[in-house]
Scaffold this active site. Sequence first.
Site, PDB file in Angstrom:
ATOM      1  N   SER A 273       0.855  -1.188   0.000  1.00 16.69           N
ATOM      2  CA  SER A 273       0.000   0.000   0.000  1.00 16.69           C
ATOM      3  C   SER A 273       0.886   1.231   0.000  1.00 16.69           C
ATOM      4  O   SER A 273       2.113   1.129   0.052  1.00 16.69           O
ATOM      5  CB  SER A 273      -0.888   0.003   1.243  1.00 16.69           C
ATOM      6  OG  SER A 273      -0.088   0.327   2.370  1.00 16.69           O
ATOM      7  N   LYS A 274       0.238   2.381  -0.005  1.00 14.04           N
ATOM      8  CA  LYS A 274       0.964   3.659  -0.049  1.00 14.04           C
ATOM      9  C   LYS A 274       1.923   3.804   1.126  1.00 14.04           C
ATOM     10  O   LYS A 274       2.901   4.532   1.034  1.00 14.04           O
ATOM     11  CB  LYS A 274      -0.037   4.820  -0.025  1.00 14.04           C
ATOM     12  CG  LYS A 274      -0.721   5.014  -1.357  1.00 14.04           C
ATOM     13  CD  LYS A 274      -1.368   6.392  -1.413  1.00 14.04           C
ATOM     14  CE  LYS A 274      -2.132   6.564  -2.706  1.00 14.04           C
ATOM     15  NZ  LYS A 274      -3.544   6.797  -2.526  1.00 14.04           N
ATOM     16  N   ARG A 275       1.612   3.126   2.225  1.00 11.87           N
ATOM     17  CA  ARG A 275       2.501   3.172   3.392  1.00 11.87           C
ATOM     18  C   ARG A 275       3.921   2.751   3.018  1.00 11.87           C
ATOM     19  O   ARG A 275       4.884   3.137   3.654  1.00 11.87           O
ATOM     20  CB  ARG A 275       2.014   2.172   4.459  1.00 11.87           C
ATOM     21  CG  ARG A 275       1.045   2.707   5.459  1.00 11.87           C
ATOM     22  CD  ARG A 275       0.776   1.669   6.544  1.00 11.87           C
ATOM     23  NE  ARG A 275       0.530   0.331   6.040  1.00 11.87           N
ATOM     24  CZ  ARG A 275       1.304  -0.716   6.256  1.00 11.87           C
ATOM     25  NH1 ARG A 275       2.410  -0.599   6.956  1.00 11.87           N
ATOM     26  NH2 ARG A 275       0.982  -1.906   5.764  1.00 11.87           N
TER      27      ARG A 275
END
Length: 501
Positions: A273-275
């Site tokens: 994910s963007k994390r």
Amino acid sequence: MLKRETAKLLKPMTTSDSATVKNSIRVRMAPSPTGSFHVGSARTALFNYLFARHVSGQFILRVEDTDMQRNDAAYEQVIYEAMEWLGLHSDENPLSGGPYGPYRQSERFDLYREYAQQLVASGAAYPAYETADELAAMKAEQAANKLPPRYNGAHRDLTAEQRAAFEAAGRKAVLRFRVPEGEIAWDDVVRGRVAWQSKEIDDFVIQKSDTTPTYNFACVVDDHLMQVSDVIRGEDGLSNTPRQIMLYQALGFEVPKFAHLPFLLGRDRSKLSKRHGPVSLLDFRDQGILPEAMFNYLSLLGWNPGEGETQEIFTREELIQRFTLENVNKAGAIFDVEKLHWMNTQYLKQMPIARFIELARPYLLEAVPDLQAEDAYTQQAINMARERIHGIADIKDAATYFFSDNYTVDETGAAKHLTNVSKPRLEQLRQRFEALSEWNHDSIENAIRTLATDLNIKPAELIHPVRMAVSGRTVGPSVFELLAVLGRERVLRRLSGVGGR
Ligand code: GLU
């Protein structure tokens, strides 16, 4: 259940159509234009593409823009741009059309409505009139009783009078699929046998109250009408598959093969994910990742070229030739940005030098303002400088000392290698270099080794200082090659400069 013949009537096909299409492999990428094009989508598109090209089948791009609130034409452009950048050319798509178009779902709403009505007529689907508030109350009650949220089937068997009453009250119905009892199973090409109990699935919506279709319904109608033989998609689609299989059966359609690709994970093994950093494909393009490196890198996310195979750099043609779904793993694949950068660097080092110079031009111009891309010395020097870069931006530092005497010096290295002992030796070396009749790798090597013998020292005791003196650094290309490329004039000038440092 809708009879096969009835279903066929909805989209009449000529015999020759069905005969030509029957034996051919057709796959599709079906993105929704509701956000940026994720690397996970790119991997799915790539596997579809490789699979299709491997068997000389067709690769279709279908835009699933049924969500009128979240669609954005700009995101549709991003899909085209991303596919184009990776070189994933589709045989049929919204822009070039094809025999089974239109390829944008928003242009096919009438078709879905027709099929939905067929299901209502056969009793496989029914209108349900609950309001949003009623559905929310149903959910809340289930939550209070620690039950999973699901439609309770209240409007499954309404009488004609009850329906008429809801209609008269101005309620708009959704159409729900009447989930039959039993087990739904398929042999997933990647995951093997997968089975679901239909009691785990509630009567899901196939057509919303505004008469637009839901994803599962539109997808089945289109995959059938577009003659898709193999549905290759991400593992996140897994729970949709039993729903879709029930729809195929209710519509009397042949069920395609399914292959669910493993999740992409971050380095910590949680779902990517963007994390974890940028996940949009085009962000990598903007960071200087080459499309061929990305293509190669993505191909290895969940696929392997075979037991014991260690090769990692593959051309597009090699991948097309070697790709099979049998070599796709079930286990999640780690998206490792460092590995991607490593691979990108391999491509940067191998591409034709003229293309490299073109790509690196903005960085090179900082080091070499009067860059002459065609010049032989320039090409040789940059070719040598790129040997040790980790990313394209590194070329600025790596190339500077080939063009200017004003390069940065590693002071720690200088203190170590340019000492009162080594400096007089470098002066002797300078004199020998000056006297050489030819200036090339072998004559340079010979001069260094002979002086080392004469001084009774190891060649390394000259090699490290001379590298430091001509490049300001402790590491770099082979020193004999380096001096040969730099040219005698530059080398002599820098060696005499050392005495004054
Ligand atoms: N539009 C769906 C998505 O973007 C397609 C899934 C599928 O390939 O069936 O997730």
